[in-house]
Design a protein around this motif. Structure first.
Motif, PDB file in Angstrom:
ATOM      1  N   MET A  53       0.788  -1.241   0.020  1.00  0.00           N
ATOM      2  CA  MET A  53       0.001  -0.024  -0.186  1.00  0.00           C
ATOM      3  C   MET A  53       0.925   1.346  -0.014  1.00  0.00           C
ATOM      4  O   MET A  53       0.535   2.267  -0.585  1.00  0.00           O
ATOM      5  N   SER A  54       1.879   1.154   0.754  1.00  0.00           N
ATOM      6  CA  SER A  54       2.844   2.325   0.603  1.00  0.00           C
ATOM      7  C   SER A  54       3.717   2.545  -0.433  1.00  0.00           C
ATOM      8  O   SER A  54       3.711   3.634  -1.086  1.00  0.00           O
ATOM      9  N   LEU A  55       3.842   1.280  -1.162  1.00  0.00           N
ATOM     10  CA  LEU A  55       4.341   1.501  -2.687  1.00  0.00           C
ATOM     11  C   LEU A  55       3.496   2.245  -3.472  1.00  0.00           C
ATOM     12  O   LEU A  55       3.750   3.115  -4.390  1.00  0.00           O
ATOM     13  N   ILE A  56       2.165   1.802  -3.623  1.00  0.00           N
ATOM     14  CA  ILE A  56       1.031   2.425  -4.478  1.00  0.00           C
ATOM     15  C   ILE A  56       1.154   3.763  -4.147  1.00  0.00           C
ATOM     16  O   ILE A  56       1.166   4.596  -5.075  1.00  0.00           O
ATOM     17  N   ILE A  57       0.878   4.058  -3.056  1.00  0.00           N
ATOM     18  CA  ILE A  57       0.816   5.699  -2.658  1.00  0.00           C
ATOM     19  C   ILE A  57       2.179   6.480  -3.101  1.00  0.00           C
ATOM     20  O   ILE A  57       2.060   7.367  -3.673  1.00  0.00           O
ATOM     21  N   GLY A  58       3.362   6.058  -2.531  1.00  0.00           N
ATOM     22  CA  GLY A  58       4.374   6.624  -2.911  1.00  0.00           C
ATOM     23  C   GLY A  58       4.894   6.474  -4.310  1.00  0.00           C
ATOM     24  O   GLY A  58       5.203   7.795  -4.831  1.00  0.00           O
ATOM     25  N   CYS A  59       4.654   5.855  -5.256  1.00  0.00           N
ATOM     26  CA  CYS A  59       4.759   5.639  -6.541  1.00  0.00           C
ATOM     27  C   CYS A  59       3.638   6.359  -7.537  1.00  0.00           C
ATOM     28  O   CYS A  59       3.837   7.111  -8.375  1.00  0.00           O
ATOM     29  N   THR A  60       2.591   6.590  -6.855  1.00  0.00           N
ATOM     30  CA  THR A  60       1.673   7.534  -7.375  1.00  0.00           C
ATOM     31  C   THR A  60       2.155   9.165  -7.254  1.00  0.00           C
ATOM     32  O   THR A  60       1.971   9.848  -8.369  1.00  0.00           O
ATOM     33  N   MET A  61       2.672   9.269  -6.039  1.00  0.00           N
ATOM     34  CA  MET A  61       3.198  10.561  -6.102  1.00  0.00           C
ATOM     35  C   MET A  61       4.347  10.861  -6.857  1.00  0.00           C
ATOM     36  O   MET A  61       4.713  11.912  -7.628  1.00  0.00           O
ATOM     37  N   THR A  62       5.355  10.056  -6.926  1.00  0.00           N
ATOM     38  CA  THR A  62       6.582  10.193  -7.756  1.00  0.00           C
ATOM     39  C   THR A  62       6.442  10.278  -9.185  1.00  0.00           C
ATOM     40  O   THR A  62       6.931  11.082 -10.046  1.00  0.00           O
ATOM     41  N   GLY A  63       5.671   9.410  -9.709  1.00  0.00           N
ATOM     42  CA  GLY A  63       5.088   9.376 -11.069  1.00  0.00           C
ATOM     43  C   GLY A  63       4.151  10.729 -11.485  1.00  0.00           C
ATOM     44  O   GLY A  63       4.670  11.078 -12.552  1.00  0.00           O
TER      45      GLY A  63
END
Length: 296
Positions: free
Chosen positions: A111-121
């Motif tokens: 879940m942290s991966l999804i949130i973090g990568c949504t932000m970075t992308g």
């Protein structure tokens, strides 16, 4: 000046998502930021310094390809992101042992991966849309995109595969099963981040075609030409039912200009008949360049 404001906002979003959601869970990403994170996970050497050193080398190689104007913004972005990565690591919550707190709690890696990568992308798309770059593999992607009609996300995928795959050969990351786990998570970050990059970037650059049928076609064409500084093509039409000759306005515009065009049409002729359709690509003056090589 506006470009630098949005580039800075994009970099803040990138540094926040990367530091608060990816690094506490030791999630691997692609690009030079990913290399910096891998080095820190394995040796504790600060990731921002690895990021800076690699970018200095790439900047020297990119000067000829991208030009000084593009490079000035890239130098600014690299310096700013180096500072922001340091700053975010200073303000991120830490436990008594000095380790970064896992914001979403234990076991919430994906879940942290999804949130973090949504932000970075999303952050990368904001930077690219304002003619900037975060450096690193973005420089490589921008160089390829300048000459070939390949999406930025596609170029980054090939580079990121190499970076993420390298985790399999670093013993400090544990057993082969644990290293495989890191690579699988890294591949997920690559997919989500590049999807967000392409989605936002292409959505902002997408174009539409208008066909406008109106008795007041001259006024509409004049308004669009003067207020939007936009070209308008006038076509000759013939109504089958009425048998009357009439003019049809054909306009190719950016999707984000659609609302303004509709507003102008409605102000001049509320009864106008308008057809709007999406187009795959528009190339030429005012739009994208044709990125194909011509045989000599």
């Amino acid at each position: 000046m506006e470009d630098y404001v949005f580039i800075t906002l994009g970099l803040v979003l990138y540094a926040f998502g990367f530091t608060f959601f990816l690094m506490p869970y030791e999630i691997v990403t692609g690009g030079v930021s990913g290399i910096g994170a891998i080095v820190q996970y394995a040796t504790s050497f600060p990731n921002q310094y690895t990021y800076l050193l690699i970018n200095i080398v790439l900047l020297g190689l990119a000067l000829k390809i991208l030009g000084l104007k593009f490079l000035i913004k890239t130098i600014y972005a690299i310096g700013m992101l180096t500072f922001l990565l340091w700053l975010m690591k200073e303000v991120v919550p830490r436990n008594d042992a000095g380790e970064m707190v896992k914001i979403l709690g234990e076991g919430q890696d994906f879940m942290s991966l999804i949130i973090g990568c949504t932000m970075t992308g999303s952050a990368l798309a904001i930077v690219f849309l304002n003619n900037g770059s975060t450096g690193g593999t973005d420089i490589i992607a921008a160089s390829v995109n300048k000459y070939y009609n390949m999406s930025l996300g596609t170029v980054l995928i090939f580079v990121d595969l190499v970076v993420i795959g390298s985790c399999l050969f670093i013993p400090q990351f544990g057993t082969i099963l644990e290293r495989t786990y890191m690579v699988v998570f890294g591949l997920c970050t690559m997919v989500i981040e590049n999807y967000m990059l392409d989605y936002i970037y292409d959505r902002q650059r997408s174009s539409v075609q208008f066909l406008i049928f109106s008795e007041k076609w001259q006024e509409i064409a004049s308004a669009i030409g003067t207020k939007l500084n936009h070209g308008v093509t006038i076509l000759d039409g013939h109504g089958w039912y009425t048998g009357q000759e009439r003019k049809v306005l054909c306009i190719l515009a950016k999707k984000n200009e659609s609302l303004i065009i509709f507003r102008l049409i409605k102000m001049i002729d509320p009864r106008a008949f308008v057809s709007q359709s999406a187009v795959i690509g528009v190339f030429g003056e005012g739009f994208d360049q044709i990125k194909v090589k011509v045989k000599k």
